[in-house]
Design a protein around this motif. Structure first.
Motif, PDB file in Angstrom:
ATOM      1  N   ARG A  14     -53.861 -44.302   6.453  1.00  0.00           N
ATOM      2  CA  ARG A  14     -54.550 -45.547   6.061  1.00  0.00           C
ATOM      3  C   ARG A  14     -53.582 -46.489   5.343  1.00  0.00           C
ATOM      4  O   ARG A  14     -53.525 -47.684   5.624  1.00  0.00           O
ATOM      5  N   SER A  15     -52.813 -45.930   4.419  1.00  0.00           N
ATOM      6  CA  SER A  15     -51.812 -46.738   3.700  1.00  0.00           C
ATOM      7  C   SER A  15     -50.790 -47.296   4.675  1.00  0.00           C
ATOM      8  O   SER A  15     -50.396 -48.464   4.571  1.00  0.00           O
ATOM      9  N   MET A  18     -52.235 -50.241   6.426  1.00  0.00           N
ATOM     10  CA  MET A  18     -52.327 -51.403   5.536  1.00  0.00           C
ATOM     11  C   MET A  18     -50.949 -52.041   5.350  1.00  0.00           C
ATOM     12  O   MET A  18     -50.822 -53.264   5.400  1.00  0.00           O
ATOM     13  N   GLN A  21     -49.786 -54.161   8.165  1.00  0.00           N
ATOM     14  CA  GLN A  21     -50.428 -55.474   8.217  1.00  0.00           C
ATOM     15  C   GLN A  21     -49.683 -56.522   7.398  1.00  0.00           C
ATOM     16  O   GLN A  21     -49.855 -57.717   7.625  1.00  0.00           O
ATOM     17  N   LEU A  42     -51.070 -57.396   0.144  1.00  0.00           N
ATOM     18  CA  LEU A  42     -52.202 -56.597   0.617  1.00  0.00           C
ATOM     19  C   LEU A  42     -53.526 -57.249   0.226  1.00  0.00           C
ATOM     20  O   LEU A  42     -54.441 -57.338   1.049  1.00  0.00           O
ATOM     21  N   VAL A  46     -55.595 -57.679   3.427  1.00  0.00           N
ATOM     22  CA  VAL A  46     -56.442 -56.533   3.768  1.00  0.00           C
ATOM     23  C   VAL A  46     -57.698 -56.546   2.900  1.00  0.00           C
ATOM     24  O   VAL A  46     -57.619 -56.278   1.702  1.00  0.00           O
ATOM     25  N   THR A  49     -58.823 -54.266  -0.595  1.00  0.00           N
ATOM     26  CA  THR A  49     -57.687 -53.610  -1.262  1.00  0.00           C
ATOM     27  C   THR A  49     -58.006 -53.487  -2.744  1.00  0.00           C
ATOM     28  O   THR A  49     -58.299 -54.476  -3.410  1.00  0.00           O
ATOM     29  N   ALA A  53     -54.695 -49.017  -4.788  1.00  0.00           N
ATOM     30  CA  ALA A  53     -53.589 -49.211  -3.843  1.00  0.00           C
ATOM     31  C   ALA A  53     -52.296 -49.496  -4.604  1.00  0.00           C
ATOM     32  O   ALA A  53     -51.236 -48.981  -4.233  1.00  0.00           O
TER      33      ALA A  53
END
Length: 89
Positions: A14-15, A18, A21, A42, A46, A49, A53
């Motif tokens: 998942r990280s 992200m 992106q 982020l 995203v 976030t 994070a």
């Protein structure tokens, strides 16, 4: 050979998604980045976030568990985010 993001503490698929992106595709690129700037990108890119994070980014860069970062440095981190105009409300 490039290391996978999962080789860093607290980061997984998942990280990795992200980070991709916001243009960070390698561990080396992450380690060369300011985690606060990455977090700002982020937050802008995203949806959803969270502050966790940022704790995870700092932990990954410093090879420490994100909960240790949160417990030991939350005040310092929140003050830096305040200076950046990114403090949670």
């Amino acid at each position: 050979m490039t290391r996978p993001f999962s080789s860093l503490k607290g980061l997984g698929p998942r990280s990795e998604g992200m980070l991709a992106q916001v243009g960070i595709h390698t561990v080396e690129a992450l380690l060369a980045s300011d985690p606060y700037e990455v977090y700002a990108r982020l937050k802008a890119t995203v949806p959803g976030t969270s502050l966790n994070a940022l704790y995870a980014l700092i932990g990954a860069i410093e090879d420490r568990h994100w909960l240790d970062i949160k417990r030991e440095r939350k005040g310092e981190i929140l003050m830096r985010l305040e200076d950046m105009g990114l403090a949670p409300r």
